[in-house]
Design an enzyme around this catalytic site. Structure first.
Site, mmCIF file in Angstrom:
data_model
loop_
_atom_site.group_PDB
_atom_site.id
_atom_site.type_symbol
_atom_site.label_atom_id
_atom_site.label_comp_id
_atom_site.label_asym_id
_atom_site.label_seq_id
_atom_site.Cartn_x
_atom_site.Cartn_y
_atom_site.Cartn_z
ATOM 1 N N HIS A 202 57.074 -5.051 -103.752
ATOM 2 C CA HIS A 202 56.295 -3.923 -103.235
ATOM 3 C C HIS A 202 56.936 -3.293 -102.011
ATOM 4 C CE1 HIS A 202 52.417 -5.408 -105.435
ATOM 5 N NE2 HIS A 202 53.419 -5.138 -106.242
ATOM 6 N N ARG A 350 49.185 -1.287 -102.898
ATOM 7 C CA ARG A 350 48.767 -2.327 -103.836
ATOM 8 C C ARG A 350 48.238 -3.574 -103.137
ATOM 9 N NH1 ARG A 350 54.510 -1.496 -106.761
ATOM 10 N NH2 ARG A 350 54.949 -1.114 -104.556
HETATM 11 C C1 HEM Z 1 48.784 -11.845 -109.897
HETATM 12 C C2 HEM Z 1 49.971 -11.361 -109.764
HETATM 13 C C3 HEM Z 1 50.450 -10.036 -110.296
HETATM 14 C C4 HEM Z 1 49.744 -9.041 -110.925
HETATM 15 C C5 HEM Z 1 48.256 -8.996 -111.269
HETATM 16 C C6 HEM Z 1 50.689 -7.985 -111.208
HETATM 17 C C7 HEM Z 1 50.344 -6.807 -111.834
HETATM 18 C C8 HEM Z 1 51.217 -5.745 -112.036
HETATM 19 C C9 HEM Z 1 50.867 -4.504 -112.664
HETATM 20 C C10 HEM Z 1 49.496 -4.149 -113.238
HETATM 21 C C11 HEM Z 1 51.972 -3.725 -112.661
HETATM 22 C C12 HEM Z 1 52.095 -2.329 -113.239
HETATM 23 C C13 HEM Z 1 52.419 -2.481 -114.709
HETATM 24 C C14 HEM Z 1 52.698 -1.162 -115.404
HETATM 25 O O1 HEM Z 1 51.754 -0.412 -115.656
HETATM 26 O O2 HEM Z 1 53.867 -0.886 -115.720
HETATM 27 C C15 HEM Z 1 53.022 -4.470 -112.020
HETATM 28 C C16 HEM Z 1 54.281 -4.005 -111.784
HETATM 29 C C17 HEM Z 1 55.309 -4.755 -111.266
HETATM 30 N N1 HEM Z 1 55.269 -6.095 -110.915
HETATM 31 FE FE1 HEM Z 1 53.621 -7.244 -110.896
HETATM 32 N N2 HEM Z 1 51.936 -8.358 -110.770
HETATM 33 C C18 HEM Z 1 51.834 -9.593 -110.218
HETATM 34 C C19 HEM Z 1 52.860 -10.359 -109.696
HETATM 35 C C20 HEM Z 1 54.191 -9.990 -109.696
HETATM 36 C C21 HEM Z 1 55.293 -10.847 -109.326
HETATM 37 C C22 HEM Z 1 55.157 -12.303 -108.913
HETATM 38 C C23 HEM Z 1 56.434 -10.089 -109.427
HETATM 39 C C24 HEM Z 1 57.901 -10.458 -109.163
HETATM 40 C C25 HEM Z 1 58.357 -11.583 -108.773
HETATM 41 C C26 HEM Z 1 56.042 -8.772 -109.863
HETATM 42 C C27 HEM Z 1 56.901 -7.719 -110.083
HETATM 43 C C28 HEM Z 1 56.505 -6.461 -110.492
HETATM 44 C C29 HEM Z 1 57.393 -5.316 -110.546
HETATM 45 C C30 HEM Z 1 58.877 -5.282 -110.163
HETATM 46 C C31 HEM Z 1 56.630 -4.246 -111.000
HETATM 47 C C32 HEM Z 1 57.083 -2.797 -111.111
HETATM 48 C C33 HEM Z 1 56.693 -2.101 -109.820
HETATM 49 C C34 HEM Z 1 56.917 -0.599 -109.831
HETATM 50 O O3 HEM Z 1 58.079 -0.173 -109.753
HETATM 51 O O4 HEM Z 1 55.940 0.159 -109.890
HETATM 52 N N3 HEM Z 1 54.684 -8.756 -110.022
HETATM 53 N N4 HEM Z 1 52.541 -5.705 -111.659
#
Ligand code: HEM
Ligand code: NAG
Ligand code: NAG
Length: 752
Positions: A202, A350
């Site tokens: 983030h 977020r």
């Molecule tokens: C409870 C934990 C987490 C939740 C609920 C969550 C949820 C989400 C959601 C809903 C999205 C947007 C998906 C879409 O519509 O394309 C997202 C994007 C993303 N998440 Fe997670 N995430 C979590 C943890 C993590 C972790 C641990 C990582 C990496 C180690 C991560 C990396 C990413 C990345 C790189 C994106 C794309 C961000 C962007 O460029 O907008 N997330 N996540």
């Protein structure tokens, strides 16, 4: 070149195409614009989750108009293929659409005066001011593969074949391969390794989604339609689906025309996606990426260089929480009874997504204020702005150190670290530090397979908390009241450092809590994170798994046997082949996720390569990297290196025992040591005697609604003034100490 038509006709055609698309986009955006000014209802948690700044929304809108105009032109006159437009015509369309003009490097002329990063990342690279800055396209390491070549996602037209086969539905892949009811424990690392991944992501990427909720061409609502209509690209349950058979999906917003977006010779007319935050590891997650948000987050009236804190609640020991969002009542979920607890605000929108994420944000808010206090004690003569900026600089360095020294090697392994990143060789202005599309959309989403179904909350003896027990993941989304009313951040942080992480294994990928019960949008339906990731990859037209293996110099997968060797779980390899039918069709996120780990790492070879390359670019292409020449003194660097996540937890919470490296897992109490034995920074290294010049010229005059910093980077002592957000500078921004006096009057900051 516009071969068939005289110039006047081309001009008219362009204008009328532009006008038509303006109407289309406006009709789609107006309802949601009006909604934005009223309090956000829980129904709109989804948009709220990734609320973007007004600047980003303006650029998204311009980009939609730009893209739509190209589309209208294409539909109208078959012989007016946009590809045949002259560059001038394309620029004209971009200008009409109000895409931001090309940024010339001349705007960075005076940036040598700036001791500190700009909030937007602009001018970090002086030759290419927009590299790594806000609201620029995610860069492509391989060209996009749209179904129509330019803008339709993969899988948009159901009949379309790839290597002779249709792409499988993301939801089918999710239920048959990715969904899992159990997770395996990581024996080496703690849960906070997972949380840090999300937190630092983030700081690096935020891909905005189309702001309109109505489809452009027909007026359908993305929330209800199961048909592909831009910007709706719903996730179907089955191939033969009824109206209820899909989950809503908004396409990512397109980016405006950008000459620098394409590293390689891809068509400038192809749709690109945006990163709406700075890619640099710069603690934008703490400070925001626009002047407006930054000033909202600061305690400007305190004149102490601190960040604003929550004025309603404090934790049981009197420690502060993050401030509330500006628009109340907010969309966050509420506890069973009692007063409302509103969503928190931080540098990244977020912040309320989950409790560990919120806890990390809270930790850094407190650390900023702690350091600001320490610096003020040592340098009483520093202006509030200097204290703020010096603290921000230290906090940025700490984000870089914890990420690069403590986090990345554990994720990609020390061997890949050596290979893809290596030792630091100084700032390289030819390295583009912008975030790449495949990193944001696939590689760094590896972390989604490491999220546990249960959130642990522990008491002082690192046992399940007697009052605040463990929670199912689905009960932790957008629940800031559980921090405020349930013991502060300590129970959650103890759970994060005191419990083993979950690890990825090919047969246990994403927990059902995420594939069946993800709350992003508080609607009847729950969302599926696995399907979102797959659909997002297709929305962005990422090339397939094998193309990326090729990009990384890995052998392509030709046969099932090849694949079995890479995955090492025969059952999963077979299932994937069965569903995809051709190895080139495998979505890159899935392929990367199931690869067998490299020794000592938590990713397979493909993700290690993609994450490694991105991290190297973020380091080498950052003029303000903490190790870059002139950033910190030798003594300061020694102090910075003493810092650790453990120390920051010790300083800012009630937790009294930790491991020296909180990312490691040991069962409490083995190897835990008291906080007093954890090394900490000594800020004496930041003591600054008043310079001879400053003594002679005297402290520059303070001004209303603005402040100054001192810089002697040009050899002379300069006081550089700036106004707070919402005020306009009148007069010269800088005054210079010459002879024994300042060479002019300070400027004024007047209301606009
Ligand atoms: C409870 C934990 C987490 C939740 C609920 C969550 C949820 C989400 C959601 C809903 C999205 C947007 C998906 C879409 O519509 O394309 C997202 C994007 C993303 N998440 Fe997670 N995430 C979590 C943890 C993590 C972790 C641990 C990582 C990496 C180690 C991560 C990396 C990413 C990345 C790189 C994106 C794309 C961000 C962007 O460029 O907008 N997330 N996540
Ligand atoms: C942008 O790219 C186009 C086509 O490649 C080129 O003709 C144009 O001069 C470039 N503009 C700038 C400002 O670099
Ligand atoms: C923590 O909880 C356990 C039971 O879950 C209890 O035995 C222990 O006394 C508690 N420790 C503290 C310090 O409250």
């Amino acid at each position: 070149n516009a071969v068939y038509l005289p110039a006047t006709t081309v001009g008219k055609l362009l204008l009328s195409a532009y006008q038509e698309s303006l109407e289309i986009v406006q009709a789609a955006l107006e309802p949601s614009r009006q909604r934005r000014s009223t309090p956000i209802s829980p129904k709109n948690v989804f948009t709220f989750f990734r609320q973007t700044e007004p600047e980003t929304q303006e650029i998204s809108r311009a980009a939609e108009i730009f893209q739509t105009t190209l589309q209208v032109l294409k539909n109208r006159a078959k012989h007016m293929e946009p590809a045949l437009l002259s560059w001038d015509d394309v620029e004209l369309i971009a200008e009409l659409s109000q895409c931001p003009p090309e940024t010339h490097s001349t705007i960075c002329q005076h940036s040598h005066l700036n001791k500190y990063r700009s909030i937007s990342g602009l001018c970090n690279n002086r030759e290419n001011p927009r590299w790594g800055a806000v609201n620029i396209p995610l860069i492509r390491w391989l060209p996009a593969e749209y179904e129509d070549g330019e803008r339709e996602p993969k899988g948009w037209n159901r009949g379309q074949l790839y290597n002779g086969f249709q792409l499988p539905l993301p939801r089918e892949v999710s239920t048959k391969i990715l969904r899992s009811s159990s997770k395996q424990e990581d024996e080496v690392y703690s849960e906070i390794l997972v949380e840090w991944g999300q937190y630092i992501d983030h700081d690096i990427t935020l891909t905005p989604q189309s702001t309109g909720s109505a489809a452009f061409w027909t007026g359908f609502e993305c929330l209800t339609t199961c048909e592909n209509m831009h910007p709706c690209f719903p996730i179907l349950e089955t191939a033969e689906t009824g109206e209820q058979g899909c989950m809503p999906f908004f396409r990512s917003s397109p980016a405006c025309l950008d000459n620098h977006s394409s590293e390689i010779g891809v068509s400038v007319l192809q749709r690109q996606q945006m990163n709406s935050i700075t890619s640099f590891i710069d603690a934008s997650v703490v400070y925001g990426t626009t002047p407006k948000l930054e000033s909202h987050l600061r305690d400007l009236s305190g004149l102490n260089g601190k960040l604003a804190i929550n004025d309603q609640f404090k934790d049981p020991k009197g420690r502060p929480f993050l401030p509330n969002v500006a628009t109340l009542p907010s969309a966050c979920l509420q506890g069973p009874a009692g007063e409302r607890v509103e969503c928190f605000s931080a540098g990244d929108s977020r912040v309320n997504e989950g409790l560990p994420l919120t806890s990390l944000h809270t930790l850094w808010l407190r650390e900023h204020n702690r350091i600001a206090e320490a610096l003020k004690l040592i340098n009483d003569h520093w202006s509030p702005e200097t204290i703020y900026q010096e603290t921000r600089k230290i906090i940025g360095a700490l984000h870089q150190i914890i990420t690069m020294r403590d986090y990345v090697p554990k994720i990609i392994g020390s061997e890949s670290y050596e290979h893809y990143i290596g030792t630091y060789g100084g700032y390289d202005p030819t390295t583009n530090p912008s975030a790449s599309n495949v990193f944001a959309t696939a590689a760094f989403r590896f972390g989604h397979a490491t999220i546990p179904p249960i959130l642990r909350r522990l008491n002082e003896s690192f046992k399940e908390h007697e009052h605040f027990p463990d929670l199912r993941l689905q009960n932790t989304f957008f629940n800031p009241w559980r921090i405020v009313k349930e013991g502060g951040i300590e129970p959650v942080l103890r759970g994060a450092i005191g419990a083993a992480a979950k690890t990825v294994s090919a047969d246990m990928l994403l927990t059902e809590e995420l594939t069946e019960r993800l709350v992003v949008l508080n609607m009847q339906q729950h969302m599926d994170l696995a399907s979102l990731n797959l659909q997002r990859g297709r929305d962005h037209a990422l090339p397939g798994y094998n193309d990326w293996r090729g990009f990384c110099g890995l052998t392509p997968i030709k046969t099932l046997d090849d694949f079995k060797e890479v995955v090492r779980d025969y059952n999963i390899a077979e299932k994937i082949f069965e569903i995809y039918k051709h190895p080139d069709n495998i979505d890159v996120w899935l392929g990367g996720l199931v690869e067998h780990f490299l020794a000592g790492s938590r990713t397979g070879p493909l993700f290690a390569c993609l994450i490694g390359k991105q991290m190297k670019a973020l380091r080498d292409g950052d003029r303000f990297w903490w190790e870059a020449e002139g950033m910190f003194s030798q003594q300061q660097k020694v102090e910075l290196l003493k810092a650790s996540l453990s120390q920051i937890i010790c300083e800012n919470t009630n937790i009294r025992e930790v491991l020296p490296d909180s990312f490691m897992f040991r069962k409490y109490p083995s190897d835990y040591i008291p906080c007093e034995h954890i090394p900490s920074m000594n800020f004496e290294a930041w003591r600054e005697e008043k310079s001879q010049d400053l003594k002679q010229c005297g402290t520059p005059r303070e001004i209303k609604n603005g402040d100054f910093i001192l810089s002697s980077m040009t050899g002379k002592l300069v006081a550089l003034y700036s106004c707070y957000h919402g005020f306009k500078l009148k007069g010269a921004a800088a005054i210079v100490c010459e002879g024994n006096q300042w060479n002019g009057q300070p400027p004024q900051c007047t209301g606009i």
